[in-house]
Design an enzyme around this catalytic site. Structure first.
Site, short mmCIF file in Angstrom:
data_model
loop_
_atom_site.label_atom_id
_atom_site.label_comp_id
_atom_site.label_asym_id
_atom_site.label_seq_id
_atom_site.Cartn_x
_atom_site.Cartn_y
_atom_site.Cartn_z
N GLY A 281 98.83 -2.05 37.29
CA GLY A 281 99.13 -0.74 37.86
C GLY A 281 99.14 0.41 36.89
CB ALA A 282 98.73 0.69 33.21
N GLY A 283 96.62 1.83 35.23
CA GLY A 283 95.54 2.77 35.55
C GLY A 283 95.82 3.54 36.82
CG ASP A 284 96.21 1.48 40.36
OD1 ASP A 284 95.02 1.80 40.27
OD2 ASP A 284 96.60 0.34 40.66
#
Length: 344
Positions: A281-284
């Site tokens: 979820g870091a990119g999101d």
């Protein structure tokens, strides 16, 4: 129809007593929402994992919750199974102040599941249960047209392009959003395991490339989409991936930060050092944070200094997300982001 006006400044957003934005431009996220099963320990295979904990996920849903958690206005459009996991996901959106009126429930197909292996370095490997899952079965007739038409920013990935009927629904939603002058935001979110072949993935991801106003990609995705070219070469990015209709192209570089390309300028914003526990979820989180900023003021794109500040905010959002397990449960609040930025 005139383009939806997005103006103002993050520091001047009016807040209500609960700290949420009273007047904000709507970010609508379209696509998959699922349950991630994450091992309770890192550095083991799925077979070796002693246990898993469940966490809500799916890139477009992650982005929607991120926007809302920061105080913005967000909605989600997609399909889940008419089962306990599907109801849990819909309720999760509502609990996080995301408009869930665009969620549909399939009585026959189950909510998608993903088992996520965490390596010792916090990076991930995926195994999906979608044979088929409800998200793949969203029909055009089930689209919430009111939500699509209200979107100031319409955000989507590429997983919803893999199978019918969802592919046709995705393309219809993009067309409607464009006709109502929404900003189109695209994060390919490459998951090769879900595609029938590499060629199919490359062809379909690129088939809608030139329609987007904002695109966020990773270094690995640059290499994949350009047949192995150097992802760090600006000439490669500008020649093969930047198109005339694009307002902003972002390249996420993980802990190193990000690169940005507009028609007027390009550059790099350094990342923020943290101890990574889970990169899910870091990119999101990064995407959600920059869309939150742009929904407050699209004029950021014309001012490099303000764009860089917004990207620092987005980098900090992504960095804080990797310090906890899961995607949505790890998303930070605006005060948490501001606190870590002040320490730089």
């Amino acid at each position: 129809m005139a383009k939806k006006s997005i103006s103002g400044d993050l520091s001047r957003l009016s807040m209500n007593g609960e700290g949420s934005v009273q007047t904000s431009h709507l970010v609508v996220c379209f696509g998959e929402m699922l349950i991630d099963f994450v091992p309770t320990v890192s550095g083991v295979s799925l077979a070796e994992a002693p246990a898993f904990h469940k966490a809500p996920g799916g890139a477009p849903a992650n982005v929607a919750v991120c926007v809302a958690k920061l105080g913005g206005s967000a909605a989600f459009i997609g399909k889940v199974g008419k089962d306990e996991f599907g109801q849990m996901l819909s309720d999760m959106l509502k609990e996080n102040k995301v408009d869930n009126s665009g969620v549909r429930f399939d009585p026959y197909a189950r909510t998608a599941l993903a088992f996520v292996t965490l390596r010792a370095d916090g990076e991930r490997e995926f195994m999906f249960y979608r044979h088929p899952s409800a998200d793949m079965l969203l029909k055009e007739s089930e689209l919430d047209l009111n939500l699509v038409n209200k979107a100031s920013i319409f955000h989507y990935g590429s997983i919803s392009l893999i199978d019918e009927p969802c592919r046709s629904t995705h393309l219809a939603a993009m067309r409607i959003a464009k006709q109502s002058n929404s900003i189109l935001s695209y994060d390919p979110n490459l998951r090769l395991a879900l595609w029938p072949s590499e060629d199919a993935a490359r062809k379909n991801i690129m088939s809608i490339w030139n329609q987007a106003d904002i695109i966020k990609i990773s270094e690995d995705e640059i290499s994949f989409l350009t047949d192995g070219d150097n992802p760090n070469d600006d000439k490669v990015v500008l020649k093969k991936l930047f198109h005339p209709n694009l307002s902003l192209l972002l390249v996420s570089e993980g802990k190193a930060g990000c690169r940005y390309y507009t028609k007027q300028f390009k550059g790099k914003v350094a990342g923020i050092k943290v101890k990574a526990v889970d990169t899910t979820g870091a990119g999101d989180a990064f995407t959600g944070a920059i869309l939150y900023c742009l929904a407050a003021d699209l004029n950021i794109l014309k001012d490099e200094a303000r764009l860089r500040h917004a990207l620092l905010f987005a980098n900090a959002c992504g960095a804080l997300t990797v310090t906890k397990s899961g995607a949505i449960p790890a998303l930070p609040t605006k005060p948490e982001i501001e606190k870590i930025i002040q320490k730089i």
